[in-house]
Design an enzyme around this catalytic site. Structure first.
Site, mmCIF file in Angstrom:
data_model
loop_
_atom_site.group_PDB
_atom_site.id
_atom_site.type_symbol
_atom_site.label_atom_id
_atom_site.label_comp_id
_atom_site.label_asym_id
_atom_site.label_seq_id
_atom_site.Cartn_x
_atom_site.Cartn_y
_atom_site.Cartn_z
ATOM 1 N N ASP A 168 -76.386 13.549 -44.735
ATOM 2 C CA ASP A 168 -75.411 14.601 -44.908
ATOM 3 C C ASP A 168 -75.860 15.926 -43.968
ATOM 4 O O ASP A 168 -77.102 15.981 -43.685
ATOM 5 C CB ASP A 168 -75.492 15.008 -46.319
ATOM 6 N N GLU A 220 -73.079 12.604 -40.609
ATOM 7 C CA GLU A 220 -72.349 13.581 -40.552
ATOM 8 C C GLU A 220 -72.953 14.950 -39.765
ATOM 9 O O GLU A 220 -73.743 15.732 -39.973
ATOM 10 C CB GLU A 220 -72.062 14.223 -42.020
HETATM 11 C C1 NOJ Z 1 -71.181 18.021 -46.715
HETATM 12 C C2 NOJ Z 1 -70.603 17.071 -47.688
HETATM 13 O O1 NOJ Z 1 -69.887 16.120 -47.182
HETATM 14 C C3 NOJ Z 1 -69.944 18.021 -48.473
HETATM 15 O O2 NOJ Z 1 -69.179 17.729 -49.388
HETATM 16 C C4 NOJ Z 1 -71.180 18.971 -49.077
HETATM 17 O O3 NOJ Z 1 -70.351 20.159 -49.879
HETATM 18 C C5 NOJ Z 1 -71.919 19.642 -48.066
HETATM 19 N N1 NOJ Z 1 -72.322 18.536 -47.044
HETATM 20 C C6 NOJ Z 1 -73.380 20.061 -48.626
HETATM 21 O O4 NOJ Z 1 -74.136 19.064 -49.122
#
Ligand code: NOJ
Length: 555
Positions: free
Chosen positions: A201, A243
């Site tokens: 993440d 991500e």
């Molecule tokens: C990215 C995630 O995809 C999202 O859903 C989340 O709110 C944020 N990171 C914080 O973890």
């Protein structure tokens, strides 16, 4: 020896346990429920399941606020249920990827609690503090409108703490070697329990070392190498899928020029350019972004997607391009989010038009990289704009037209089922589409099977072929096989020519894998193709089924 690059042709299915399948009637999906659906997933042809965070959490951000990195939220089952789930996946040849959310934790995590309780605690330095409110505290907010600041004062701590996301998600201080060691331990723990890798993440924020200097943080790329090295010590073929919504020219820093950092990155720039292409019927931006996405180190791979659990982020498009996508796919203010995105599902965005849905899916499945499907998109599920923020696209899976769509035996699903309009579960559900050979579900299954028969897409070299702007044509080459994939973005039929440069003596026809038609080259070695409105064709030179006589052979 060729390393096992399984992820380069993986078909990944992303799901949140809470919305997938409930078994105990509490309205919250669970591991036992997901286990019951594994044969469905295997039948669909996916090869890996990406689970959204399932650890204990106050769930104020859909579980992306973790309070215990080593546990399983009891709403989903026990650690034993988790291990059984992983085993059941493995029995079916499915791998499990889980979220690794270590940019921040929940403010309920014992580390943060200890840090605010006692300034002398070693956990104080697990977080990022300031005595005074930093001047740029209102900058760098990720969720404008619902998040006010990136710094919040803790009365207990008597200091300000940094949080890139919501204030209940304090950022971990990765400059602290103890925090780095904690991250490696978490990675190691879950690999030991059987996962095949992690969706990491918020990676750009994770490696931004200096929370205080938001404008110009120094990225700690080296940390990525350490996490990878540790992951691969534990499990040779483990993958890290990041991500990281970054411009293409930064990608090599994330992959590592020698391919020694992250294995995979979601291709956010391509995702945005793809939606622009669908909205405008102009593929030039997408082609440019694709060209900028290559070449990669041998072990690196893109992950392609249409929608995910967040909003469709259009932040990398120009203002004009973004407005074009808004007009087409999210014209109403309540469809938009944070001024830069759309919080809808794929099917309603495309007006439920089957031709455009197939076009979108066909492009996504055949872009350079590995495809990531979002649960429910395979049947064309809709959204519920009455739900707050990103929850609109997180409604429970629609398995059947029966009570609660077959999602739960209880009467209070975790989020409401869609029960009215064209996307209601009585209309759109797995049971109905399973029984209909022409359904989107069965189309997706066939498309996934065909994608798996074209390993050159994930493993090969590729290039964008010269075509008119509304035609996207990609060529892949790997181990003597060549495929050519063409798409017509326009709602009108189109004729165009393709130059292929097959190499001397190569007389192979293009064989369409959807229709089994053969297209022979013209005398000047060009192919003439006609595509109907929004049509797609996947070709293999020589087809899939004829064995090719070795070049130069007389027999
Ligand atoms: C990215 C995630 O995809 C999202 O859903 C989340 O709110 C944020 N990171 C914080 O973890």
């Amino acid at each position: 020896m060729i390393p096992d690059l399984w992820y380069k042709n993986a078909i990944i299915y992303s799901l949140s346990l809470d919305a997938f399948q409930d078994t105990d009637g509490d309205g919250v999906g669970d591991f036992r429920g997901a286990m019951r659906r594994l044969d469905y997933l295997q039948g669909l042809g996916v090869t890996a399941v990406w689970l959204a965070p399932f650890q204990p959490s106050p769930r104020r951000d859909h579980g992306y606020d973790i309070a215990d990195y080593y546990g399983v939220d009891p709403r989903y089952g026990s650690p034993g249920d988790f291990v059984e789930f992983v085993n059941a996946c493995h029995q079916r040849g499915l791998r499990v990827i889980m979220d690794l959310v270590v940019n921040h934790c929940s403010d309920q995590h014992p580390w943060f609690q200890a840090a605010i309780d006692d300034p002398t605690s070693k956990f104080r330095d697990y977080f990022i503090w300031a005595d005074k409110k930093p001047a740029d505290a209102d900058k760098g907010v990720v969720f404008p409108g619902v998040q006010k600041s990136t710094w919040t004062y803790s009365r207990k701590a008597g200091a300000w703490y940094f949080h890139r996301f919501f204030k209940f998600q304090p950022d971990l201080n990765i400059a602290n070697p103890d925090v780095q060691a904690e991250i490696l331990k978490i990675v190691s723990f879950w690999l030991q329990l059987g996962v095949s890798g992690f969706r990491m993440d918020a990676v750009p924020f994770l490696i931004a070392q200096d929370g205080i200097n938001i404008a110009d943080p120094a990225p700690a790329y080296g940390l990525l190498r350490e996490i990878r090295a540790m992951a691969q010590w534990r499990k040779g073929d483990a993958v890290l899928l990041a991500e990281a919504n970054i411009p293409p020219d930064e990608a090599l820093e994330y992959f590592g020029a020698d391919g020694d950092r992250l294995h995979m990155l979601f291709n956010f720039p391509v995702n945005q350019a793809l939606f622009y292409a669908l909205a405008s019927a102009d593929g030039e931006l997408l082609k440019d972004v694709l060209r900028a996405s290559a070449p990669l180190p041998e072990t690196a791979q893109w992950a392609n997607f249409l929608r995910n659990h967040d909003e469709l982020d259009l932040g990398r498009l120009s203002e004009e391009q973004r407005q074009t996508v808004f007009e087409q796919f999210g014209p109403e203010p309540d469809m938009q989010l944070y001024g830069r995105g759309i919080r809808r599902r794929l099917a309603p965005m495309l007006g439920g038009d089957r031709r455009r849905l197939e076009l979108a899916y066909s492009i996504m499945l055949t872009l350079p990289g590995s495809p990531v499907l979002r649960y429910g998109d395979e049947v064309g599920m809709g959204d519920d704009l009455a739900l707050p923020e990103r929850d609109a696209a997180r409604t429970p899976m629609q398995w059947s037209g029966g009570p609660q769509a077959g999602f739960t035996t209880g009467d209070a699903p975790v989020r409401p089922l869609i029960d009215h309009g064209p996307y209601a579960y009585r209309e759109i559900n797995v049971a109905r589409q399973r029984a209909d050979g022409a359904s989107l579900l069965n189309w997706t299954e066939r498309a996934v099977r065909l994608r798996k028969e074209l390993p050159e897409i994930g493993r090969g070299s590729w290039k964008v072929l010269d075509t008119p702007g509304h035609i996207l044509a990609l060529r892949y080459d790997w181990e003597g096989e060549t495929s050519v994939i063409v798409h017509n973005l326009l709602g009108e039929a189109s004729e165009f020519t393709l130059a292929l440069d097959r190499g001397e003596g190569d007389q192979r026809d293009l064989v369409c894998l959807q229709t089994d038609e053969r297209v022979a080259a013209e005398a000047d070695d060009h192919y003439v193709l006609i595509l109907q409105p929004y049509a797609y064709r996947w070709f293999r030179l020589g087809g899939l089924d004829e064995l090719v006589r070795p070049h130069g052979s007389q027999h």
